[in-house]
Design an enzyme around this catalytic site. Structure first.
Site, PDB file in Angstrom:
ATOM      1  N   SER A  35      25.797 -19.911  36.474  1.00  0.00           N
ATOM      2  CA  SER A  35      26.886 -21.088  36.325  1.00  0.00           C
ATOM      3  C   SER A  35      27.288 -21.237  35.058  1.00  0.00           C
ATOM      4  O   SER A  35      28.132 -22.167  34.850  1.00  0.00           O
ATOM      5  CB  SER A  35      26.089 -22.209  37.195  1.00  0.00           C
ATOM      6  OG  SER A  35      25.994 -22.286  38.254  1.00  0.00           O
ATOM      7  N   SER A  54      27.217 -28.819  38.527  1.00  0.00           N
ATOM      8  CA  SER A  54      27.148 -27.445  38.833  1.00  0.00           C
ATOM      9  C   SER A  54      27.464 -27.036  40.293  1.00  0.00           C
ATOM     10  O   SER A  54      26.843 -26.221  40.995  1.00  0.00           O
ATOM     11  CB  SER A  54      25.842 -26.896  38.357  1.00  0.00           C
ATOM     12  OG  SER A  54      26.025 -25.425  38.070  1.00  0.00           O
TER      13      SER A  54
END
Length: 312
Positions: free
Chosen positions: A101, A153
């Site tokens: 991420s 995220s």
């Protein structure tokens, strides 16, 4: 060797050392060359001052990684003004891993620059589907904006951005950014999660430096929006910005990142934390734990010197 011959050897080495963006082979060649001219003594003072060669320090930060093998951790911090670099475990700092991420940083920049995302408030609607397999957390089960998606995220949000950007444009930007190995194989909405993209901690830091300095060929507007949504915490003494990333390497081993930068007035330091192990998730799986660890490491390496643990 004569002084004039030493000067001829030192100058190209100092010029190379300031660039920071070396390939593996270039680093090896530079090290060999440095050893070759070591008999000359230090570089001439006038040339060293003129070239501004950065200091490169190897730091042992092992005591801060309890529960992990120190060889499975690297931490890199780069002084944005002087170019001085401090590393724990330089060998691992050069090794490439899935960005996971942390790729939401360039993904956001690309979406903004292409107009896919109009601004930080650009919203996508959740389709209401929770995958049967894979990691999922409750905050993902709702509509998100670019700002809330990077804060939480949100994988599905960034996968949709990537699909809208498309493979051709995505590759163009990855090449322009010189991001890691520049390989987006594995699917336009998967390549940073389980595909072929790889990047090292050294490369993460260099990418962030170039982004911050406006050296990626991206508009000031897009860069400014990105900087705004990356802020993790702000105190009277500093502002910390960055992005976490996590990937499962095996059923028992996880990879964890935190990359970003810390601003103290006009001073900026760029950093990358990369760690893995069987205890990686238990010890540092939560973003708050990685942020706390990074804050400690930044103080230990001098990037947050003069601040206290209470400055949070």
């Amino acid at each position: 060797m004569t002084p004039s011959r030493c000067t001829q050897l030192w100058r190209p080495l100092l010029d190379s050392a300031t660039s920071f963006n070396f390939s593996g082979g270039q680093r090896g060649g530079l090290l060999l060359a440095l050893l070759t001219v070591a008999a000359c003594g230090p570089a001439p003072d006038a040339e060293r001052a003129a070239d501004g060669a950065p200091n490169v320090v190897e730091a042992d930060l092992s005591p801060f990684f309890e529960g992990l093998d120190p060889a499975d951790v690297t931490f890199v911090v780069l002084d944005g003004e002087t170019g001085d670099v401090t590393r724990h475990n330089p060998e691992r700092a050069r090794e490439r891993f899935l960005p996971a991420s942390t790729y939401k940083i360039p993904n956001s920049l690309i979406a903004l620059e292409t107009g896919i995302a109009a601004d930080a408030g650009f919203m996508l609607e959740w389709d209401g589907v929770v995958p049967e397999d894979g990691f999922w957390i409750e905050p993902w089960s709702q509509n998100h904006t670019l700002r809330s998606a990077i804060r939480n995220s949100v994988v599905w949000y960034y996968q949709e951005l990537a699909r809208r950007v498309g493979e051709e444009r995505m590759q163009e930007y990855i090449d322009r950014f010189e991001y890691g190995n520049q390989d987006i194989g594995g699917g336009v909405d998967r390549f940073w999660l389980e595909g072929d993209l790889r990047i090292s901690a050294d490369e993460q830091v260099d990418f962030l430096r170039r982004m911050y300095a406006g050296e990626l060929g991206i508009s000031d507007r897009s860069t400014g929006i990105l900087k705004d949504i990356l802020v993790l915490e702000e105190t009277p003494g500093y502002r910390l910005s960055g992005k976490t990333g996590t990937a499962e390497l095996s059923p028992t081993r996880d990879l964890a990142w935190l990359v970003g930068y810390v601003e103290r007035g006009e001073q900026v330091s760029f950093f990358a934390l990369n760690l893995e192990g069987e205890q990686a998730w238990e010890r540092f799986g939560q973003p708050a734990d990685r942020i706390a660890l990074t804050r400690t490491l930044l103080r230990e390496t001098g990037a947050l010197s003069g601040t206290s643990p209470g400055d949070q």
